[in-house]
Design a protein around this motif. Structure first.
Motif, PDB file in Angstrom:
ATOM      1  N   HIS A 129       9.403  84.291  44.698  1.00 40.07           N
ATOM      2  CA  HIS A 129       9.920  84.583  46.025  1.00 40.07           C
ATOM      3  C   HIS A 129      10.492  85.993  46.078  1.00 40.07           C
ATOM      4  N   THR A 130      10.197  86.679  47.163  1.00 35.52           N
ATOM      5  CA  THR A 130      10.714  88.025  47.366  1.00 35.52           C
ATOM      6  C   THR A 130      12.233  87.981  47.523  1.00 35.52           C
ATOM      7  N   GLN A 131      12.907  88.867  46.827  1.00 36.80           N
ATOM      8  CA  GLN A 131      14.368  88.921  46.919  1.00 36.80           C
ATOM      9  C   GLN A 131      14.774  89.538  48.245  1.00 36.80           C
ATOM     10  N   ARG A 132      15.517  88.774  49.043  1.00 40.36           N
ATOM     11  CA  ARG A 132      15.956  89.213  50.360  1.00 40.36           C
ATOM     12  C   ARG A 132      17.135  88.345  50.782  1.00 40.36           C
ATOM     13  N   LEU A 133      17.809  88.771  51.830  1.00 38.17           N
ATOM     14  CA  LEU A 133      18.857  87.949  52.417  1.00 38.17           C
ATOM     15  C   LEU A 133      18.211  86.897  53.308  1.00 38.17           C
ATOM     16  N   LEU A 134      18.760  85.700  53.268  1.00 37.21           N
ATOM     17  CA  LEU A 134      18.226  84.660  54.124  1.00 37.21           C
ATOM     18  C   LEU A 134      19.354  83.775  54.618  1.00 37.21           C
ATOM     19  N   LEU A 135      19.091  82.989  55.623  1.00 36.15           N
ATOM     20  CA  LEU A 135      20.095  82.125  56.227  1.00 36.15           C
ATOM     21  C   LEU A 135      20.108  80.763  55.548  1.00 36.15           C
ATOM     22  N   ALA A 136      21.285  80.133  55.612  1.00 35.25           N
ATOM     23  CA  ALA A 136      21.396  78.790  55.053  1.00 35.25           C
ATOM     24  C   ALA A 136      20.445  77.835  55.765  1.00 35.25           C
ATOM     25  N   GLU A 137      20.244  78.036  57.085  1.00 38.20           N
ATOM     26  CA  GLU A 137      19.343  77.149  57.826  1.00 38.20           C
ATOM     27  C   GLU A 137      17.909  77.228  57.311  1.00 38.20           C
ATOM     28  N   GLU A 138      17.487  78.412  56.828  1.00 37.77           N
ATOM     29  CA  GLU A 138      16.141  78.493  56.265  1.00 37.77           C
ATOM     30  C   GLU A 138      16.048  77.685  54.974  1.00 37.77           C
ATOM     31  N   GLN A 139      17.104  77.749  54.165  1.00 41.45           N
ATOM     32  CA  GLN A 139      17.108  76.935  52.957  1.00 41.45           C
ATOM     33  C   GLN A 139      17.005  75.453  53.301  1.00 41.45           C
ATOM     34  N   HIS A 140      17.759  75.022  54.315  1.00 44.21           N
ATOM     35  CA  HIS A 140      17.708  73.608  54.700  1.00 44.21           C
ATOM     36  C   HIS A 140      16.305  73.227  55.172  1.00 44.21           C
ATOM     37  N   TRP A 141      15.674  74.111  55.943  1.00 45.25           N
ATOM     38  CA  TRP A 141      14.322  73.820  56.434  1.00 45.25           C
ATOM     39  C   TRP A 141      13.332  73.750  55.279  1.00 45.25           C
ATOM     40  N   ARG A 142      13.409  74.706  54.360  1.00 45.46           N
ATOM     41  CA  ARG A 142      12.477  74.703  53.227  1.00 45.46           C
ATOM     42  C   ARG A 142      12.701  73.472  52.348  1.00 45.46           C
ATOM     43  N   HIS A 143      13.944  73.060  52.183  1.00 37.60           N
ATOM     44  CA  HIS A 143      14.219  71.868  51.378  1.00 37.60           C
ATOM     45  C   HIS A 143      13.634  70.614  52.022  1.00 37.60           C
ATOM     46  N   SER A 144      13.573  70.586  53.361  1.00 39.00           N
ATOM     47  CA  SER A 144      13.097  69.396  54.065  1.00 39.00           C
ATOM     48  C   SER A 144      11.571  69.271  54.066  1.00 39.00           C
ATOM     49  N   ARG A 145      10.863  70.317  53.665  1.00 37.73           N
ATOM     50  CA  ARG A 145       9.407  70.291  53.702  1.00 37.73           C
ATOM     51  C   ARG A 145       8.850  69.464  52.548  1.00 37.73           C
ATOM     52  N   PRO A 146       7.718  68.816  52.756  1.00 37.11           N
ATOM     53  CA  PRO A 146       7.092  68.077  51.651  1.00 37.11           C
ATOM     54  C   PRO A 146       6.749  69.014  50.492  1.00 37.11           C
ATOM     55  N   ARG A 147       6.960  68.525  49.287  1.00 40.04           N
ATOM     56  CA  ARG A 147       6.672  69.280  48.067  1.00 40.04           C
ATOM     57  C   ARG A 147       7.338  70.661  48.099  1.00 40.04           C
ATOM     58  N   SER A 148       8.607  70.684  48.530  1.00 41.78           N
ATOM     59  CA  SER A 148       9.322  71.962  48.583  1.00 41.78           C
ATOM     60  C   SER A 148       9.608  72.456  47.172  1.00 41.78           C
ATOM     61  N   ASP A 149       9.774  73.747  47.046  1.00 44.07           N
ATOM     62  CA  ASP A 149      10.091  74.341  45.751  1.00 44.07           C
ATOM     63  C   ASP A 149      11.485  73.900  45.311  1.00 44.07           C
ATOM     64  N   PRO A 150      11.710  73.800  44.029  1.00 40.57           N
ATOM     65  CA  PRO A 150      13.037  73.381  43.557  1.00 40.57           C
ATOM     66  C   PRO A 150      14.085  74.449  43.824  1.00 40.57           C
ATOM     67  N   GLY A 151      15.279  74.004  44.073  1.00 42.53           N
ATOM     68  CA  GLY A 151      16.395  74.935  44.207  1.00 42.53           C
ATOM     69  C   GLY A 151      16.859  75.196  45.617  1.00 42.53           C
ATOM     70  N   TRP A 152      16.046  74.847  46.632  1.00 36.55           N
ATOM     71  CA  TRP A 152      16.508  75.056  48.005  1.00 36.55           C
ATOM     72  C   TRP A 152      17.632  74.089  48.315  1.00 36.55           C
ATOM     73  N   LEU A 153      18.635  74.567  49.056  1.00 39.88           N
ATOM     74  CA  LEU A 153      19.806  73.750  49.359  1.00 39.88           C
ATOM     75  C   LEU A 153      19.511  72.773  50.484  1.00 39.88           C
ATOM     76  N   PRO A 154      19.943  71.518  50.339  1.00 40.38           N
ATOM     77  CA  PRO A 154      19.754  70.564  51.434  1.00 40.38           C
ATOM     78  C   PRO A 154      20.774  70.801  52.542  1.00 40.38           C
ATOM     79  N   ALA A 155      20.474  70.336  53.724  1.00 45.70           N
ATOM     80  CA  ALA A 155      21.408  70.459  54.843  1.00 45.70           C
ATOM     81  C   ALA A 155      22.596  69.533  54.618  1.00 45.70           C
TER      82      ALA A 155
END
Length: 592
Positions: free
Chosen positions: A386-412
C-alpha cells in the motif's frame, strides 16, 4: 447549660426535670461537651417544642464537642439564633432534615459516624462544615444555603448527595475529600462554587447543575468518572486545571461566556455541548468526542504538552492517567467553520457528517493514520504494497468491512456506520481544500490521493472513467508519486532506445524512386543489416539522441525508418507527459 456544677447528662432526676421544665420554645442553651443518649435528646427537644406546629425551636445554642450516642433528632427544628456544633460527634444518625437555621450555624470539625440527613434543610446565614467528617451517607437533598456555605477540607466517607441543593452565595469545597459517589445533580450554584484541590475518589455527578458564578476546580482530581451533562456555566471564565482518570462528560452542557478549560482525563465527552461564546479546551491524554457540538463562536482544542500547574504553582496530580497523545474521536454534526484543532492525533477521528469540513483549521502536528502495511503482504497470491499516505479512519472501516479485506485495517467502533466511497471522496475533497487554504500543499496532496482512490473504488462510475483513473494511478499515482512516473519514464526511454536501435535507425539512406515508377520523391530509408549486427555503439548514440530530444518534445532531425518515425511520435507524446507528471509530483511534495 450547666446546673449545680454538672452537665445535663450528669444531673440527677429532679434537677434534670427542673431544668427541662424551665425551657421554652426559643430558649438559649449551652451544652458544650455534653453526652446525649437517645432519651435525653428526645427530652431536650420535647422541652422546646412549639405547641402550635410541634416543631422544636431553639434560640442561641452551643453543642460544641457534644456527643450524641444515639440519634440526633433535630429534624424539623428551627434555630432562631446562632448554633454551634463545632467538634460535636454524632454516633448514630444525625437527623436535621427540614431543619431551619435562621442564623449562623457551625459544624466545624464535627464527626458524623452514622448517616447525616440534611434533606430540605434551610441555612439562612453562613454555614460552616469545614474539616467535618462524614463517615456515613451525607444527604443535603433540596437543602437551601442562603449565605456562604463552607465545606473546606471536609471528608465524606460514603455517599454524598446535594441533589437539587441551592447555594445562593459562595459554596466552598476547597480541599474536600469524597471517598464515595458525590452527586450534585440539579444543584444551583448562584454564587461562586469552589472545589479547588477537592478529591473525588468515587463517581461525581454535576449533571444539570447550574453555575451562575465562577466554577473553581483548580487542582481537583476525579479518580473515577465525572459527569457535567446538561450543566449550565453562565459566567465561568475558567474550569480547571483538573484531572479525571475516567470519562469527564460535558455532554449537552452549555457555556454561555468565554471560557478556558484545562483538563487531563482519559476521555472528554463533548457530545452536543453548546458553546455560546469563545472557548479554549486544553487537554492532556484524553480522547475527545465533539459529535453534534454546537459552536457559535471560535472554539480551539489544543493538546497541552507541558503538565498543568495550579494557580498556586503546584503540578496537577495526574497519577493513574495513562500517558497518551490527545486524540480526536468524532466531529460528526459539528460546524467546523468555528473549530481549530492543534496537535491532536486524528488517527481514529471520524469526520463523516461534519458541516463546513473544508473550513476546519488544523495547526501544529495533527497526524492521520497510515495504511495498514508498511511493507509487502500477499493477497490472492500476489504481492501488494500500500502506498504510504494519510487516510481517514472511515476508509479503514470501509476497507475492513469488504470481503477478503487485507489484514490490519481497523474495524468501525460499535454503532458507527460504514461510509461508502462516494461519501469518502467528498470528505477527502473537503480536507484537501482545508489544507490548500492553509497553504499546506503536501498535506493537500495526500488527501487528493485519497479522494482519487475513493473515486476509483466507486462502483457507480462509468467503466471508461474507471479505466482512465486506473491508468492515471498506474502511471504516476494520480500525479503525486514522482518515483512511479520516473520509473515509467525510464522504462519508456529504454524501450524507445531499443526500438530505435533494432528497427528505427536506417543503414541505407533514402533514394529517389525509379523513373519508371512515376513517383516523385525519395523512398523511405531502409534497415538491411542483420538483427544482431544492429546493436552497435554508434547506433545506440543516435538512438539516445532521439530519446533525449523526444523527452523535451523536440524532433531529432534524423532520418528514420517508418517504424522509427512512429516510435519517435509516440515517445514525443508519452515521455514529456511522464516527465511533467514527475515534476508535478515533486512540486506537490515540496511546495508550501
Amino acid at each position: 447549660m450547666v446546673l449545680h456544677g454538672a452537665c445535663l447528662a450528669h444531673l440527677d432526676g429532679s434537677d434534670r426535670e427542673t431544668y427541662l421544665a424551665s425551657l421554652r420554645p426559643g430558649s438559649n442553651m449551652d451544652h458544650r461537651g455534653t453526652v446525649f443518649d437517645s432519651a435525653l435528646s428526645a427530652q431536650l427537644l420535647d422541652a422546646v417544642r412549639d405547641p402550635a406546629d410541634q416543631r422544636p425551636r431553639f434560640g442561641a445554642v452551643r453543642f460544641s464537642r457534644a456527643t450524641f450516642e444515639g440519634e440526633a433528632p433535630f429534624g424539623t427544628a428551627r434555630f432562631g439564633s446562632r448554633a454551634s456544633f463545632d467538634g460535636a460527634t454524632c454516633k448514630g444518625s444525625a437527623l436535621f432534615n427540614s431543619t431551619v437555621f435562621g442564623s449562623e450555624v457551625r459544624f466545624r470539625g464535627a464527626t458524623f459516624e452514622g448517616e447525616a440527613w440534611f434533606d430540605g434543610t434551610t441555612f439562612e446565614s453562613e454555614t460552616r462544615f469545614d474539616r467535618a467528617t462524614f463517615d456515613g451517607d451525607a444527604l443535603f437533598v433540596r437543602a437551601t444555603f442562603e449565605a456562604d456555605a463552607v465545606f473546606d477540607e471536609a471528608v465524606f466517607g460514603a455517599r454524598t448527595g446535594f441533589r437539587r441543593a441551592t447555594f445562593r452565595a459562595c459554596a466552598g469545597f476547597d480541599g474536600a475529600t469524597f471517598k464515595d459517589v458525590a452527586l450534585f445533580v440539579r444543584a444551583a450554584f448562584k454564587g461562586d462554587a469552589w472545589f479547588d484541590g477537592a478529591t473525588f475518589k468515587g463517581g461525581a455527578g454535576f449533571d444539570s447543575a447550574t453555575f451562575k458564578g465562577r466554577a473553581g476546580f483548580d487542582g481537583a482530581t476525579f479518580q473515577d468518572g465525572a459527569g457535567f451533562g446538561r450543566a449550565a456555566f453562565e459566567s465561568a471564565s475558567s474550569v480547571g486545571p483538573l484531572a479525571c482518570r475516567g470519562t469527564l462528560s460535558l455532554a449537552k452542557a452549555v457555556f454561555s461566556a468565554a471560557v478556558t478549560l484545562e483538563i487531563a482525563a482519559s476521555r472528554v465527552d463533548c457530545h452536543r455541548t453548546r458553546w455560546a461564546s469563545t472557548a479554549s479546551l486544553r487537554l492532556r491524554h484524553a480522547v475527545i468526542d465533539l459529535s453534534d457540538a454546537v459552536l457559535e463562536f471560535p472554539v480551539s482544542v489544543t493538546a497541552h504538552d507541558p503538565g498543568f500547574l495550579t494557580t498556586r504553582g503546584c503540578p496537577l496530580d495526574e497519577s493513574g492517567l495513562r500517558q497518551a497523545p490527545v486524540r480526536g474521536e468524532s466531529l460528526h454534526g459539528v460546524d467546523a467553520a468555528h473549530l481549530v484543532l492543534t496537535n491532536l492525533n486524528l488517527a481514529e477521528c471520524r469526520f463523516s457528517g461534519t458541516v463546513h469540513l473544508d473550513q476546519l483549521r488544523m495547526e501544529g502536528r495533527c497526524p492521520f493514520p497510515l495504511p495498514n502495511s508498511q511493507g509487502i503482504h500477499w493477497r490472492r497470491g500476489l504481492p501488494v504494497r500500500h502506498t504510504q499516505r494519510l487516510l481517514l479512519a472511515e476508509e479503514q472501516h470501509w476497507r475492513h468491512s469488504r470481503p477478503r479485506s487485507d489484514p490490519g485495517w481497523l474495524p468501525a467502533p460499535p454503532g458507527a456506520d460504514i461510509v461508502e466511497p462516494p461519501a469518502l471522496a467528498a470528505l477527502y475533497r473537503a480536507l484537501r481544500k482545508s489544507h490548500e487554504d492553509s497553504r499546506n500543499e503536501p498535506g493537500a496532496a495526500d488527501f487528493y490521493y485519497g479522494e482519487m482512490e475513493m473515486r476509483r473504488a466507486d462502483p457507480t462510475i462509468a467503466p471508461a472513467e474507471r479505466g482512465l483513473l486506473n491508468l492515471y494511478w498506474a502511471l504516476s499515482g494520480y500525479g503525486l508519486r514522482a518515483a512511479r512516473a520516473i520509473a515509467w519514464l525510464l522504462a519508456a526511454m529504454t524501450a524507445t532506445v531499443l526500438l530505435m536501435i533494432g528497427f528505427g535507425l536506417p543503414d541505407t539512406p533514402a533514394r529517389p524512386y525509379p523513373r519508371a515508377a512515376g513517383v516523385v520523391g525519395k523512398q523511405n530509408p531502409q534497415l538491411r543489416a542483420d538483427f544482431p549486427d544492429r546493436f552497435t555503439t554508434a547506433r545506440a548514440q543516435k538512438a539516445a539522441d532521439v530519446v533525449i530530444n523526444s523527452v523535451i518534445f523536440r524532433s531529432s532531425g534524423q532520418s528514420l525508418t517508418t517504424v522509427g518515425r512512429y516510435t519517435e511520435m509516440a515517445s514525443r507524446f508519452a515521455e514529456p507527459a511522464l516527465l511533467t507528471l514527475a515534476l508535478l509530483a515533486i512540486r506537490g511534495r515540496l511546495k508550501r
